[in-house]
Scaffold this motif. Structure first.
Motif, PDB file in Angstrom:
ATOM      1  N   LEU A 105       0.800  -1.261  -0.114  1.00 20.79           N
ATOM      2  CA  LEU A 105      -0.049   0.049  -0.057  1.00 20.79           C
ATOM      3  C   LEU A 105       0.850   1.367  -0.184  1.00 20.79           C
ATOM      4  N   PRO A 106       0.328   2.494  -0.596  1.00 18.64           N
ATOM      5  CA  PRO A 106       1.022   3.425  -0.331  1.00 18.64           C
ATOM      6  C   PRO A 106       1.665   4.007   1.144  1.00 18.64           C
ATOM      7  N   GLY A 107       0.976   3.723   1.966  1.00 23.34           N
ATOM      8  CA  GLY A 107       1.528   3.918   3.210  1.00 23.34           C
ATOM      9  C   GLY A 107       2.590   3.170   3.890  1.00 23.34           C
ATOM     10  N   GLU A 108       2.525   1.908   3.188  1.00 28.29           N
ATOM     11  CA  GLU A 108       3.686   0.839   3.548  1.00 28.29           C
ATOM     12  C   GLU A 108       4.808   1.162   2.807  1.00 28.29           C
ATOM     13  N   VAL A 109       4.718   1.815   1.630  1.00 27.18           N
ATOM     14  CA  VAL A 109       6.032   2.068   0.863  1.00 27.18           C
ATOM     15  C   VAL A 109       6.588   3.299   1.457  1.00 27.18           C
ATOM     16  N   MET A 112       9.190   2.443   4.146  1.00 30.27           N
ATOM     17  CA  MET A 112      10.142   1.763   3.675  1.00 30.27           C
ATOM     18  C   MET A 112      11.669   2.519   3.413  1.00 30.27           C
ATOM     19  N   LYS A 113      12.698   1.832   3.956  1.00 34.28           N
ATOM     20  CA  LYS A 113      13.915   2.612   3.544  1.00 34.28           C
ATOM     21  C   LYS A 113      14.183   2.737   2.068  1.00 34.28           C
ATOM     22  N   PRO A 114      14.956   3.965   1.708  1.00 32.11           N
ATOM     23  CA  PRO A 114      15.036   3.937   0.417  1.00 32.11           C
ATOM     24  C   PRO A 114      16.368   2.835  -0.053  1.00 32.11           C
ATOM     25  N   ARG A 115      16.090   2.441  -1.448  1.00 34.25           N
ATOM     26  CA  ARG A 115      16.920   1.337  -1.806  1.00 34.25           C
ATOM     27  C   ARG A 115      17.007   0.124  -1.275  1.00 34.25           C
ATOM     28  N   SER A 116      15.815  -0.058  -0.501  1.00 31.70           N
ATOM     29  CA  SER A 116      15.515  -1.540   0.077  1.00 31.70           C
ATOM     30  C   SER A 116      14.882  -2.402  -0.980  1.00 31.70           C
ATOM     31  N   THR A 117      14.815  -3.661  -0.668  1.00 35.52           N
ATOM     32  CA  THR A 117      14.418  -4.707  -1.303  1.00 35.52           C
ATOM     33  C   THR A 117      12.998  -5.191  -1.069  1.00 35.52           C
ATOM     34  N   LEU A 118      12.122  -5.256  -1.816  1.00 35.16           N
ATOM     35  CA  LEU A 118      10.586  -5.716  -1.554  1.00 35.16           C
ATOM     36  C   LEU A 118      10.339  -7.042  -2.253  1.00 35.16           C
ATOM     37  N   PHE A 119       9.917  -8.139  -1.576  1.00 33.16           N
ATOM     38  CA  PHE A 119       9.390  -9.240  -2.194  1.00 33.16           C
ATOM     39  C   PHE A 119       8.055  -9.386  -2.045  1.00 33.16           C
ATOM     40  N   SER A 120       7.057  -9.486  -2.920  1.00 38.24           N
ATOM     41  CA  SER A 120       5.657  -9.479  -2.723  1.00 38.24           C
ATOM     42  C   SER A 120       4.991 -10.180  -4.047  1.00 38.24           C
ATOM     43  N   MET A 121       3.924 -10.805  -4.038  1.00 36.94           N
ATOM     44  CA  MET A 121       2.946 -10.847  -5.400  1.00 36.94           C
ATOM     45  C   MET A 121       2.896  -9.425  -5.965  1.00 36.94           C
ATOM     46  N   SER A 126      -4.557  -5.105  -7.645  1.00 39.37           N
ATOM     47  CA  SER A 126      -4.696  -4.543  -6.203  1.00 39.37           C
ATOM     48  C   SER A 126      -3.516  -3.655  -6.094  1.00 39.37           C
ATOM     49  N   PHE A 127      -2.823  -3.219  -7.040  1.00 35.24           N
ATOM     50  CA  PHE A 127      -1.559  -2.664  -7.068  1.00 35.24           C
ATOM     51  C   PHE A 127      -1.820  -0.956  -7.383  1.00 35.24           C
ATOM     52  N   ALA A 128      -1.579  -0.356  -6.261  1.00 34.03           N
ATOM     53  CA  ALA A 128      -2.052   1.089  -6.416  1.00 34.03           C
ATOM     54  C   ALA A 128      -0.958   1.827  -7.088  1.00 34.03           C
ATOM     55  N   PRO A 129      -1.295   2.707  -8.158  1.00 33.29           N
ATOM     56  CA  PRO A 129      -0.366   3.287  -8.985  1.00 33.29           C
ATOM     57  C   PRO A 129       0.403   4.469  -8.025  1.00 33.29           C
ATOM     58  N   GLU A 130      -0.249   4.991  -7.022  1.00 30.42           N
ATOM     59  CA  GLU A 130       0.577   5.747  -6.020  1.00 30.42           C
ATOM     60  C   GLU A 130       1.652   4.857  -5.252  1.00 30.42           C
ATOM     61  N   ALA A 131       1.410   3.744  -5.034  1.00 33.93           N
ATOM     62  CA  ALA A 131       2.519   2.872  -4.324  1.00 33.93           C
ATOM     63  C   ALA A 131       3.598   2.602  -5.344  1.00 33.93           C
ATOM     64  N   PHE A 132       3.280   2.334  -6.567  1.00 28.24           N
ATOM     65  CA  PHE A 132       4.470   2.209  -7.469  1.00 28.24           C
ATOM     66  C   PHE A 132       5.277   3.503  -7.676  1.00 28.24           C
ATOM     67  N   GLU A 133       4.628   4.669  -7.848  1.00 26.73           N
ATOM     68  CA  GLU A 133       5.334   5.819  -8.164  1.00 26.73           C
ATOM     69  C   GLU A 133       6.380   6.091  -6.699  1.00 26.73           C
ATOM     70  N   LEU A 134       5.692   5.903  -5.642  1.00 29.83           N
ATOM     71  CA  LEU A 134       6.460   6.044  -4.173  1.00 29.83           C
ATOM     72  C   LEU A 134       7.629   5.142  -4.340  1.00 29.83           C
ATOM     73  N   GLY A 137      10.267   6.247  -6.412  1.00 30.49           N
ATOM     74  CA  GLY A 137      11.023   7.513  -5.873  1.00 30.49           C
ATOM     75  C   GLY A 137      11.812   7.092  -5.053  1.00 30.49           C
ATOM     76  N   LYS A 138      11.863   6.046  -4.260  1.00 33.84           N
ATOM     77  CA  LYS A 138      12.602   5.416  -3.364  1.00 33.84           C
ATOM     78  C   LYS A 138      13.807   4.362  -3.916  1.00 33.84           C
ATOM     79  N   ARG A 139      13.641   4.348  -5.110  1.00 33.69           N
ATOM     80  CA  ARG A 139      14.610   3.524  -5.907  1.00 33.69           C
ATOM     81  C   ARG A 139      14.596   2.071  -5.144  1.00 33.69           C
ATOM     82  N   ILE A 140      13.666   1.443  -5.300  1.00 32.23           N
ATOM     83  CA  ILE A 140      13.392   0.195  -4.524  1.00 32.23           C
ATOM     84  C   ILE A 140      13.755  -0.918  -5.558  1.00 32.23           C
ATOM     85  N   ASN A 141      14.357  -1.810  -4.937  1.00 37.92           N
ATOM     86  CA  ASN A 141      14.323  -3.085  -5.913  1.00 37.92           C
ATOM     87  C   ASN A 141      13.084  -4.079  -5.506  1.00 37.92           C
TER      88      ASN A 141
END
Length: 403
Positions: A105-109, A112-121, A126-134, A137-141
């Protein structure tokens, strides 16, 4: 002095036990497992037994309180396995590696720390565009479970979910056909002197094969349709000649739908070049009180009556007098089994990351793991995911040398 079982460094003897502890500290991972905010989500990526294996090798695992209740494990189970139980998601999301189930969710992103790594489905519905944009911006893997491949170019997580959901769909069908759930009052499979239940399965992949095997085992008459003749040949060889198979020949498909008691949608659309959807006209021709189970709601749906459903839409409804069961993530029906299946895949993967020293190193060394990356340092690198958000993507190899 006997140096067996230890090492001599600058004239000093280092016991083997200390060497083991030093090796544990070398590439120590910090893994966070948050509690899912969706009330219907019960699954977890790691069981306490899996956590115990990781912590025993020196890795830190931080688990948000009550995260394991959906698979009937308490905080004590995880604590005894060596996990650190924390009270807030803020503490979990400070980990370098975040393992969760649903897309963030956007609030969960935001936590998160910048440049951290996220594993998920991935689950684009159910993937919010706002979360993807965040995340960008945080340069997530970001690694999508459904996209991960193995050495044989198979999709282990997607395959195990498909197998679980295929088998679970028959249990659900048996329940939905009973009087207890408002069905026609049919015993799945029938009895002596009573015609068997007719099951039509659209898709001859792993989910379709698992569903067909379970349905045949309960005495049902099963018909499987697919556009791929090789898949139909394989399922026939695996399950025997009593199984009816056909491609999408309109008249044959129409007749099968008219007599079916249960229709299960099990086509796979992720990274697929073609998309087959059963027309609404076909649904309206079915017997009143028949049942449709769509296992691909998260991928857009297998039927016109289930396409485009959002999480806010009813997941069980009637249309044309036909019951529709369209709950997302049917593997929640058997959440602990799913968590154990996930653990079998994720523990070796996490060990590989630790051995390689970083996520980036494993991306460079393992093509199957690389296939699961849909965002690298904030850059979209998977066309299937990027297209959903109307973004362009680039080959990950372009960025590997830069980051």
């Amino acid at each position: 002095m006997d140096l067996t079982g230890g090492r001599c460094s600058q004239g000093k003897y280092i016991p083997q036990e200390l060497l083991k502890e030093i090796s544990k500290m070398g590439n120590r991972l910090l893994i966070g497992i948050p509690r899912e905010r969706n009330e219907e989500e019960r699954r977890l990526p790691l069981t306490p037994e899996a956590v115990d294996m990781l912590t025993d090798c020196g890795h830190r695992v931080v688990v948000e309180t009550n995260a394991g209740l959906g698979i009937n494990y308490s905080d004590n189970h995880f604590s005894e396995a060596g996990a650190e139980i924390v009270a807030t998601p803020q503490e979990v999301y400070q980990a370098d590696l975040i393992l969760k189930i649903l897309p963030p969710l956007p609030g969960e992103v935001a936590l998160m720390k910048p440049r951290s790594t996220l594993f998920s489905m991935v689950q684009l519905n159910s993937f919010a565009p706002e979360a993807f944009e965040l995340m960008m911006g945080k340069r997530i893997n970001a690694i999508g479970y459904e996209l991960l491949a193995d050495d044989q170019n198979k999709l282990p997580v997607l395959n195990i979910i498909s197998e679980i959901e295929g088998k679970a769909s028959i249990s659900i069908a048996a329940e939905m056909l009973s009087n207890a759930r408002g069905g026609k009052g049919l015993l799945f499979g029938g009895i002596s002197g009573v015609p068997p239940t007719e099951v039509v399965i659209v898709g001859a992949g792993i989910a379709g094969t698992a569903a067909a095997r379970a349905a045949l085992g309960m005495g049902a008459m099963v018909k499987v349709f697919d556009e791929d003749i090789n898949k139909l040949r394989t399922i026939q060889q695996v399950l025997g000649q009593s199984l009816f198979t056909s491609n999408f020949q309109p008249n044959v498909l129409h007749n099968a739908f008219r007599s079916a008691d249960v229709v299960i949608g099990a086509m796979r659309y992720i990274n697929s070049r073609k998309r087959y959807v059963i027309a609404e006209e076909m649904i309206s021709s079915m017997k009143k009180g028949a049942l449709i189970i769509d296992l691909r709601v998260n991928q857009g749906g297998c039927f016109e009556t289930t396409c485009g459903l959002t999480p806010s839409d009813p997941s069980v409804f009637q249309q044309y007098g036909i019951f529709h069961y369209c709950k997302s993530n049917v593997s929640n029906y058997v959440a602990r089994t799913t968590a154990m299946g996930f653990s079998n895949i994720f523990v070796p993967m996490l060990f590989s990351i630790g051995d390689m020293g970083s996520v980036q190193a494993l991306i460079k060394a393992d093509m199957g793991f690389r296939a699961g990356i849909y965002m690298y340092a904030g850059k979209p690198v998977n066309r299937y995911v990027a297209n959903h958000f109307n973004l362009s993507s680039a080959d990950i190899s372009i960025y590997l040398s830069a980051f």
